[in-house]
Design an enzyme around this catalytic site. Structure first.
Site, short mmCIF file in Angstrom:
data_model
loop_
_atom_site.label_atom_id
_atom_site.label_comp_id
_atom_site.label_asym_id
_atom_site.label_seq_id
_atom_site.Cartn_x
_atom_site.Cartn_y
_atom_site.Cartn_z
N ASP A 337 0.84 -1.19 0.00
CA ASP A 337 0.00 0.00 0.00
C ASP A 337 0.87 1.24 0.00
OD1 ASP A 337 -2.27 -1.63 0.27
OD2 ASP A 337 -2.06 -1.65 2.45
N ASP A 360 -0.55 -2.79 -4.37
CA ASP A 360 -1.82 -3.07 -3.69
C ASP A 360 -2.64 -1.78 -3.69
OD1 ASP A 360 -3.83 -4.32 -2.34
OD2 ASP A 360 -2.66 -4.83 -0.57
N ASP A 364 -5.35 2.59 2.17
CA ASP A 364 -6.18 1.69 2.96
C ASP A 364 -6.45 2.35 4.31
OD1 ASP A 364 -6.06 -0.13 0.94
OD2 ASP A 364 -5.25 -1.77 2.16
N ARG A 417 -12.70 0.59 -6.15
CA ARG A 417 -12.52 1.01 -4.75
C ARG A 417 -12.35 2.52 -4.64
NH1 ARG A 417 -8.51 -3.60 -2.06
NH2 ARG A 417 -9.69 -5.42 -2.77
#
Length: 529
Positions: A337, A360, A364, A417
């Site tokens: 991330d 990734d 997050d 997302r």
């Protein structure tokens, strides 16, 4: 997907820059009362997946349930008026939506339509989508039509449109694909059924939903009830949204204010500075080549100098950290991330950055993190852009947390997302520009609560998931209001969501202005360092 990352590797060294005396004290926690919730009572829904049209009364045309990818309600006649009605004559205030695809227009100025407060086949309000590239808000009285409002909108055969018609007291509102808003005031009809119709046209209808009743507002609006003094606009230079809320002993986000100002020109300096105890303003000049995710201690401002600040190869990790500002940085090639806000971290502001090709996620926000604002960032062709809640099995830690505001970001060709939410409420997504998002825009799952307002969706096949869940995750709640959908699919709404205005103040920019405004303001080089 669930995280399988190792324990964070932060706090590696004692701060080499400054020593800080830590005085004993008592943490003060602000207890926030639950915000009032907007609830929508579903009066009626029909997706025709049962293969029949039970409960519908037709007048004219040829109506059948057929298959067009999924089950749909099809009207094939093109030589006259055709109407189908359902519901109760006693329904008063409600919002009815449908997806409709015109399949043929027999002549010029023909239309497909959505009906509200229908008395019978010749008396009702309706929203007509015409072959002449016009949408009209109208009423039919004894078979005579009167136009109440109209606007230009492109209309073509074989294209799906989402029509929405709201009736509340004397107020009528209509829209196409979440945009092209029409409104009028009229007292001709106070109650009645819903329906769909065609005029010298054939069409298929699907996903007909009626929300309203006495349980509260419809899914496209939320209450704004507050008690006491309403939240005030944040001061200039402060975050809008959850990161600016006074809670958990924090008076909003100040970052490293009051501490020394240092400039990192090497990766080793940068790693030392972010692991220093105490407030620090860290200016990032040049490319910092790092690996994995590197821990950031509380009370830091990390800001790029001009357009030079780059974090390459790795990312930033927040593990029980708080009061951190990350601004004006370009994140490239993160091997995991780019930014991970986790393990009960709070009051984090991620602003005016650019994210490119992380392996990734770009951002997050997981494991009970809260009071986070993500603003004015450019997500440049990213894949897993933003995850809020890492696992379907983490409700115990996440429920009541994961409060996030996402505004004025550019989701530019990013795949998915934007965000994907589990459990968090309210996640407030406003005035963002979604363009060419291949898989979907926003997904609310696992009873998450998302308010989506004032966003511009362009060429996004699936703008929103909620009631149907997503992938292996169960359904969530999503309220949408004042969004524009251009060349995009329907936004799936469900349930009600706590109103953010009860926690903080914000001002919406006009939705039609969002693409130009966001493109001009996002990313690096827009703020001083």
């Amino acid at each position: 997907m669930p995280e399988t990352r190792p324990a964070p590797t932060m706090f590696r060294r004692i701060g080499p820059v400054l020593a800080v005396l830590v005085a004993a004290g008592t943490a003060i926690f602000a207890l926030l009362a639950p915000a009032p919730v907007a609830r929508a009572a579903t009066l009626f829904s029909d997706d025709f997946e049962d293969g029949n049209a039970g409960g519908w009364t037709t007048s004219g045309g040829s109506w059948t349930v057929d298959t067009d990818g999924s089950r749909v309600y099809q009207q094939t006649g093109t030589s006259s008026d055709a109407r189908a009605r359902a519901g109760q004559a006693s329904w008063t205030n409600y919002t009815v939506t449908t997806r409709v695809k015109p399949t043929a227009f027999n002549g010029s100025n023909r239309f497909v339509a959505l009906l509200a407060r229908a008395q019978n086949a010749t008396n009702y309000y309706y929203l007509a989508l015409r072959s002449s590239n016009v949408v009209e808000l109208k009423k039919l009285v004894g078979g005579t039509a009167q136009t109440l409002a109209s606007a230009q909108v492109p209309v073509s055969v074989g294209t799906w449109y989402t029509l929405r018609l709201e009736v509340s007291g004397s107020t009528l509102r209509g829209s196409v694909n979440g945009g092209t808003p029409l409104s009028a005031s009229d007292t001709q009809y106070g109650a009645g059924q819903v329906g769909v119709a065609t005029f010298n046209a054939s069409a298929v209808f699907d996903d007909i939903l009626v929300d309203g009743g006495t349980s509260g507002p419809t899914p496209t609006t939320t209450t704004t009830t507050t008690t006491g003094t309403p939240p005030q606009q944040p001061p200039a230079g402060s975050p809008i949204g959850w990161a600016g809320v006074n809670a958990l002993g924090q008076n909003g986000v100040t970052g490293g204010a009051g501490g020394p100002v240092v400039t990192a020109t090497t990766s080793e300096q940068f790693l030392d500075y972010i692991d220093t105890v105490g407030p620090l303003v860290i200016r990032v000049q040049g490319t910092m080549n790092i690996t994995s995710k590197q821990g950031v201690r509380p009370n830091k401002t990390i800001v790029g100098v001009g357009t030079s600040g780059v974090i390459n190869g790795g990312g930033l990790d927040f593990y029980r950290s708080f009061n951190v500002i990350v601004r004006n940085l370009k994140f490239t090639n993160a091997e995991d991330d780019a930014v991970n806000v986790g393990q009960n971290s709070h009051h984090i502001w991620i602003d005016h950055n650019e994210f490119v090709t992380p392996v990734d996620g770009s951002i997050d926000i997981v494991r009970g993190a809260e009071y986070v604002t993500v603003s004015w960032n450019w997500f440049n062709q990213t894949d897993k852009t933003m995850l809020i809640g890492h696992s379907d099995s983490n409700s115990g830690e996440d429920t009541g947390h994961l409060t996030v505001t996402i505004h004025h970001n550019f989701f530019d060709g990013s795949r998915q997302r934007h965000p994907r939410v589990r459990f968090g409420e309210p996640v407030h997504v406003f005035n963002n520009y979604f363009r060419g998002n291949e898989l979907y825009g926003v997904a609310s799952t696992m009873n998450g609560g998302v308010l989506l307002e004032g966003n511009y969706f362009e060429n996004v096949p699936f703008p929103c998931f909620s009631a149907s869940g997503y992938a292996e995750s169960g359904p969530g709640r999503l309220v949408q209001r004042n969004n524009i959908f251009t060349g995009s699919g329907a936004c799936e709404v469900a349930g009600g969501v706590a109103e953010p205005r009860n926690s903080y103040a914000y001002t919406l920019d006009p939705t039609a202005n969002v693409p130009a405004l966001v493109r001009a303001g996002v990313g690096i080089g827009r703020i001083g360092a």
